[in-house]
Structure formats: structure tokens, C-alpha cells
Scaffold this motif. Structure first.
Motif: not given
Length: 63
Positions: A1-8, A29-32, A34-42
Motif C-alpha cells: 500500500m502506498s499511503r495511509t489515509y486519515t479522517i482529515q 486488498l485482494s493482491l495483499a 492474507p494476514y500481512s501488515a499490508e493487508a491489515r493496513q489496507t
């Protein structure tokens, strides 16, 4: 995942942009792995986007 989004970050986006972003996050998410850090963040970002869409979508009886 390239970016983390916030409410702001999401508050400045239109409803249409949020729907497009949700679709992109679902694809990521479908490409990550399963159970990886990337999947959780997505998943976290996907939940934030979905929550923002629900907040902006009118509810109640429709004529």
C-alpha cells in the motif's frame, strides 16, 4: 500500500472520489498476502473510507 489515509485526508474528498478510493483499496486488498501488515493496513484504510461514505450518504425515507 502506498499511503495511509486519515479522517482529515478523507474529509476533503467528494463522495465520488471516496467510492473510487474504496474500489482501489479493495483491489489492493485482494493482491495483499492474507494476514500481512499490508493487508491489515489496507483494511484499516478501507474501514475509514467506508465510514466516511456512510457519514456522507443521506439516510431516511426516500420519496
Amino acid at each position: 500500500m502506498s499511503r495511509t489515509y486519515t479522517i482529515q485526508d478523507l474529509q476533503t474528498r467528494t463522495l465520488s472520489e471516496l467510492h473510487v478510493l474504496r474500489g482501489a483499496l479493495q483491489s489492493e486488498l485482494s493482491l495483499a498476502a492474507p494476514y500481512s501488515a499490508e493487508a491489515r493496513q489496507t483494511l484499516v484504510c478501507l474501514e475509514l473510507v467506508s465510514r466516511m461514505i456512510r457519514m456522507r450518504t443521506p439516510s431516511g425515507p426516500r420519496p
